[in-house]
Design a protein around this motif. Structure first.
Motif, PDB file in Angstrom:
ATOM      1  N   ASN A   1      53.314 -40.896  -1.129  1.00  0.00           N
ATOM      2  CA  ASN A   1      52.576 -41.921  -1.775  1.00  0.00           C
ATOM      3  C   ASN A   1      52.666 -42.168  -2.991  1.00  0.00           C
ATOM      4  O   ASN A   1      51.979 -42.975  -3.941  1.00  0.00           O
ATOM      5  CB  ASN A   1      50.868 -41.488  -1.691  1.00  0.00           C
ATOM      6  CG  ASN A   1      50.479 -41.212  -0.181  1.00  0.00           C
ATOM      7  OD1 ASN A   1      50.758 -42.192   0.804  1.00  0.00           O
ATOM      8  ND2 ASN A   1      50.056 -40.175   0.140  1.00  0.00           N
ATOM      9  N   GLU A   2      53.769 -41.505  -3.762  1.00  0.00           N
ATOM     10  CA  GLU A   2      54.040 -41.592  -5.138  1.00  0.00           C
ATOM     11  C   GLU A   2      55.388 -42.206  -5.314  1.00  0.00           C
ATOM     12  O   GLU A   2      56.288 -41.510  -4.900  1.00  0.00           O
ATOM     13  CB  GLU A   2      53.943 -40.352  -6.055  1.00  0.00           C
ATOM     14  CG  GLU A   2      52.338 -39.833  -5.961  1.00  0.00           C
ATOM     15  CD  GLU A   2      51.947 -38.876  -6.745  1.00  0.00           C
ATOM     16  OE1 GLU A   2      52.112 -39.300  -8.031  1.00  0.00           O
ATOM     17  OE2 GLU A   2      51.803 -37.692  -6.404  1.00  0.00           O
ATOM     18  N   ILE A   3      55.752 -43.339  -5.605  1.00  0.00           N
ATOM     19  CA  ILE A   3      56.981 -44.167  -6.073  1.00  0.00           C
ATOM     20  C   ILE A   3      57.366 -43.939  -7.035  1.00  0.00           C
ATOM     21  O   ILE A   3      56.671 -44.516  -8.280  1.00  0.00           O
ATOM     22  CB  ILE A   3      56.958 -45.523  -5.475  1.00  0.00           C
ATOM     23  CG1 ILE A   3      56.131 -45.366  -3.911  1.00  0.00           C
ATOM     24  CG2 ILE A   3      58.354 -46.140  -5.333  1.00  0.00           C
ATOM     25  CD1 ILE A   3      56.232 -47.009  -3.260  1.00  0.00           C
ATOM     26  N   PRO A   4      58.527 -43.187  -7.428  1.00  0.00           N
ATOM     27  CA  PRO A   4      59.074 -43.165  -8.924  1.00  0.00           C
ATOM     28  C   PRO A   4      59.634 -44.619  -9.443  1.00  0.00           C
ATOM     29  O   PRO A   4      60.736 -44.385  -9.995  1.00  0.00           O
ATOM     30  CB  PRO A   4      59.854 -41.788  -8.705  1.00  0.00           C
ATOM     31  CG  PRO A   4      60.612 -42.085  -7.320  1.00  0.00           C
ATOM     32  CD  PRO A   4      59.265 -42.625  -6.486  1.00  0.00           C
ATOM     33  N   PHE A   5      58.860 -45.432  -9.589  1.00  0.00           N
ATOM     34  CA  PHE A   5      59.377 -46.587 -10.131  1.00  0.00           C
ATOM     35  C   PHE A   5      59.815 -46.566 -11.707  1.00  0.00           C
ATOM     36  O   PHE A   5      60.748 -47.026 -12.205  1.00  0.00           O
ATOM     37  CB  PHE A   5      58.056 -47.486 -10.214  1.00  0.00           C
ATOM     38  CG  PHE A   5      57.564 -48.251  -8.985  1.00  0.00           C
ATOM     39  CD1 PHE A   5      58.756 -48.752  -8.219  1.00  0.00           C
ATOM     40  CD2 PHE A   5      56.331 -47.945  -8.603  1.00  0.00           C
ATOM     41  CE1 PHE A   5      58.153 -49.429  -6.951  1.00  0.00           C
ATOM     42  CE2 PHE A   5      55.764 -48.600  -7.231  1.00  0.00           C
ATOM     43  CZ  PHE A   5      56.696 -49.166  -6.539  1.00  0.00           C
ATOM     44  N   ALA A   6      59.124 -45.572 -12.457  1.00  0.00           N
ATOM     45  CA  ALA A   6      59.535 -45.353 -13.869  1.00  0.00           C
ATOM     46  C   ALA A   6      60.753 -44.901 -13.906  1.00  0.00           C
ATOM     47  O   ALA A   6      61.171 -44.860 -15.130  1.00  0.00           O
ATOM     48  CB  ALA A   6      58.287 -44.421 -14.350  1.00  0.00           C
ATOM     49  N   ALA A   7      61.344 -44.032 -13.060  1.00  0.00           N
ATOM     50  CA  ALA A   7      62.825 -43.421 -13.120  1.00  0.00           C
ATOM     51  C   ALA A   7      63.974 -44.712 -12.772  1.00  0.00           C
ATOM     52  O   ALA A   7      65.005 -44.363 -12.839  1.00  0.00           O
ATOM     53  CB  ALA A   7      62.868 -42.297 -12.281  1.00  0.00           C
TER      54      ALA A   7
END
Length: 526
Positions: free
Chosen positions: A510-516
Motif C-alpha cells: 500500500n505504499e508506492i515510492p513515488f518520491a524515489a
C-alpha cells in the motif's frame, strides 16, 4: 481482455509515442483518492494517505523497523511503555510544527474514535499517552503487545495530520479541514471522476521528490488503463496484478522496448471467505469439498497467466509464525464428490446436489469493475458445477461488496490477507471484530471463542516459542474448518515508460515510492 481490445492493444504496440521529459509524473487509479483523512478508511485510498502522512517508525523490506518521524525509541522491561524521541525541524505542509504535542493531539483524536479502529488491537491496548518533552512522546499500554511497532507503521490510523487541520475540539472522526501532513506530497486539486493532483512538499524534511507534480488519473477499467499507458497518457501502472490485464502486462514486459516491467515477490494471499454461519456453507463438508473441487493450478496458469503462485494456506509459509506444518487440502474432485455424498448431498436430475429439499447453491460476490475477480469467479463456478455445487455470481460496486463483508451477506466473497507488516498479527487480530469478512466467515464455527482467545494470547506473547505455538493453534483450526479457499499469493506489478527511472517496489502493498522516481535523461531508453 476481449479479442477486439487485444487486437487494438497489439496495434498500439507498433505506434508507441515517446513524450518529452516532464516534471510531472502521471499515475492512474480506479477512483479518486478521497478526502485523505489519515484517521479514517474508505473512500480514502491507502497509497495516497501514505504519500501525504508519515508514521513514527517505518517498516522495511527485511521486516525490521526503521526510524522515521521518531529517531529513536526505548521499550520498558515490562514491554508496556514506549518512549519516542522525535525528529527535530519537521513541520506539516501548512507550516505547523511537528512535535510531541502534535503527536499526542493525533493519538487523542484517534482514541476518541476508538470503536472505529477496534479491528486493530493496538487501539484497545493503549492506556495513555504523555508529552514528556518538546520532542519526547510516551505511549503506555495496558499489557504487552508484540506487534506495537509494526502497527504504528501502518498507513492508517497512526499517522499525523496537522493539529491546525483538525475540527473543533481536536477531532478528526467527522473530517478534517485539509489534508496537511509531513510527507513528501501534498494534495492540491481534486476533480471528481477525473483526477487528483499532488505537488511536491517544498518543506519536506527528507529527500524532496524529483517530480514537481504527481497526477493520479481516474481510470476504472483495466483495459483502458493499459491503453493509457501505451499511448503516453499515464507514465506508470503500479499495484495489484489486476491493475491491467495480465495479457497486457506480458506484452509490455516482453515485447515493447519503450517500457520496463517487473513483478514483486508474493506479498499477500488472495482468498475466498466461506460463510460458516449461512446455508449451505455452514456445513463443513461443503466448505471442504469447495477446497477440493477447485483446480487452482489451472486457474493461476490461465486466468492469472502464472504471475501469481498457487496458494494452499491462508498465509504463505514465509510469513513470520505461519509455517506450522499444515497439509494442503489439495485438488481432488473424486474426494470432493465422496465427501458431499457421505454428508447427504444428493445429485438431482440437473446435476446439482441437494439435501432436505434445498439445493446446494452458493452465492459468490465480487467487485463488478474488477475483471480479474470476475474471471476467477467464472472458473470457480465451472469447477464447482462439476461437483454438483451451483454458484450464483453477484457483481456489485466496491462499496456494496465492503458492506457485505461487514454484515455477512455472502456465501463466498473475495478477500486478501493484507501483506506485510499486517500479516499475521494485525490480520488475525481483526478476525475478532465484525468489520471484515473474516469475522463473518468464522462466526458459525463452534470453536470461534477459542480461536479468538488464542489470537488475544498470541498478540500479547513476548516469548517467540509460545507465540509460534499459539499461531499454530489458530491457523490449524481455521485450516481444518475450511473457512477459506486460498487461491494464489498476490503480487504487485509495475510497468513504466522509459521516460522515468527509479521505479521499485515498496516494503508493503500500500505504499508506492513515488518520491524515489525521477525523470530519465533525454534520449535514455531501457
Amino acid at each position: 481482455m476481449s479479442k477486439l481490445a487485444s487486437i487494438a492493444f497489439a496495434a498500439l504496440l507498433a505506434c508507441t509515442v515517446t513524450p518529452a521529459v516532464s516534471q510531472q509524473l502521471t499515475y492512474s487509479w480506479p477512483a479518486n483518492v478521497g478526502p485523505l483523512n489519515p484517521h479514517l478508511y474508505a473512500p480514502n485510498q491507502m497509497f495516497a494517505q501514505a504519500s501525504v502522512y508519515e508514521p513514527l517508525v517505518k517498516y522495511q523490506v527485511d521486516g525490521t523497523m526503521a526510524p522515521w518521524l521518531a529517531t529513536a525509541w526505548t521499550i520498558s522491561e515490562d514491554r508496556r511503555t514506549y518512549d519516542f524521541t522525535l525528529r527535530p525541524d519537521v513541520s506539516f505542509s501548512d507550516g505547523t510544527p511537528f512535535n510531541a504535542a502534535a503527536v499526542k493531539a493525533n493519538f487523542d483524536a484517534i482514541l476518541a474514535n476508538r470503536s472505529r479502529h477496534d479491528w486493530l488491537d493496538l487501539t484497545r491496548q493503549i492506556a495513555r499517552t504523555e508529552v514528556i518533552g518538546p520532542l519526547a512522546f510516551r505511549l503506555v499500554l495496558k499489557a504487552p503487545h508484540a506487534p506495537t511497532l509494526k502497527e504504528l507503521s501502518l498507513p492508517r490510523p497512526f499517522r499525523f495530520v496537522s493539529p491546525a487541520a483538525m475540527r473543533e475540539g481536536g477531532t478528526t472522526a467527522g473530517g478534517i479541514r485539509e489534508p496537511s501532513g509531513t510527507g513528501p506530497w501534498r494534495l492540491v486539486e481534486t476533480r471528481l471522476g477525473i483526477s487528483d493532483t499532488f505537488a511536491a512538499n517544498p518543506t519536506y524534511w527528507g529527500g524532496k521528490p524529483a517530480f514537481e507534480r504527481l497526477v493520479v488519473k481516474v481510470i476504472p477499467d483495466p483495459n483502458t488503463r493499459a491503453i493509457a499507458l501505451q499511448t503516453g497518457e499515464v507514465d506508470l501502472v503500479y499495484g495489484a496484478a489486476g491493475q491491467i490485464p495480465s495479457e497486457a502486462f506480458l506484452r509490455l514486459r516482453d515485447q515493447t522496448p519503450a517500457f520496463s516491467a517487473a513483478v514483486s515477490t508474493p506479498l499477500a494471499t488472495r482468498v475466498l471467505a466461506l460463510n460458516s454461519a449461512r446455508f449451505p456453507t455452514d456445513d463443513r463438508a461443503v466448505r471442504l469439498a469447495i477446497n477440493q473441487a477447485v483446480d487452482k493450478e489451472t486457474l493461476v496458469r490461465t486466468v492469472l497467466d502464472g504471475l501469481e503462485p498457487r496458494a494452499d494456506f491462508l498465509f504463505s509459509p514465509t510469513v513470520p509464525d505461519a509455517d506450522v506444518g499444515l497439509a494442503p487440502h489439495g485438488f481432488d474432485r473424486t474426494a470432493a464428490d465422496r465427501l458431499l455424498t457421505e454428508a447427504g448431498w444428493v445429485r438431482g436430475a440437473d446435476g446439482i446436489r441437494g439435501k432436505g429439499g434445498r439445493p446446494l447453491s452458493v452465492e459468490l460476490d465480487f467487485i463488478s469493475t474488477n475483471a480479474q475477480q470476475k474471471a476467477i469467479a467464472e472458473v470457480i463456478q465451472a469447477d464447482l458445477a462439476r461437483a454438483g455445487i451451483a454458484v450464483r455470481l453477484v457483481g456489485e460496486e466496491e462499496s456494496s461488496i465492503l458492506a457485505r463483508q461487514k454484515d455477512g451477506r455472502f456465501g463466498m466473497i473475495f478477500g486478501e490477507t493484507w501483506g506485510p507488516p499486517y500479516d499475521p498479527a494485525s490480520f488475525v487480530s481483526a478476525m475478532r471484530a465484525p468489520s471484515h469478512a473474516d469475522y463473518q466467515a468464522q462466526k458459525g464455527l463452534p470453536d470461534k471463542a477459542e480461536i479468538d482467545g488464542a489470537i488475544t494470547a498470541a498478540l500479547s506473547a513476548t516469548d517467540p516459542i509460545e507465540r509460534k505455538r499459539l499461531y499454530a493453534r489458530i491457523l490449524t483450526a481455521l485450516h481444518e474448518a475450511a473457512v477459506y479457499l486460498p487461491i494464489s499469493h498476490a503480487v504487485a506489478i509495475e510497468v513504466h515508460r522509459s521516460t522515468i527511472t527509479g521505479v521499485g517496489f515498496g516494503a508493503t502493498l500500500n505504499e508506492i515510492p513515488f518520491a524515489a522516481m525521477r525523470p530519465a535523461a533525454p534520449g535514455a531508453s531501457r
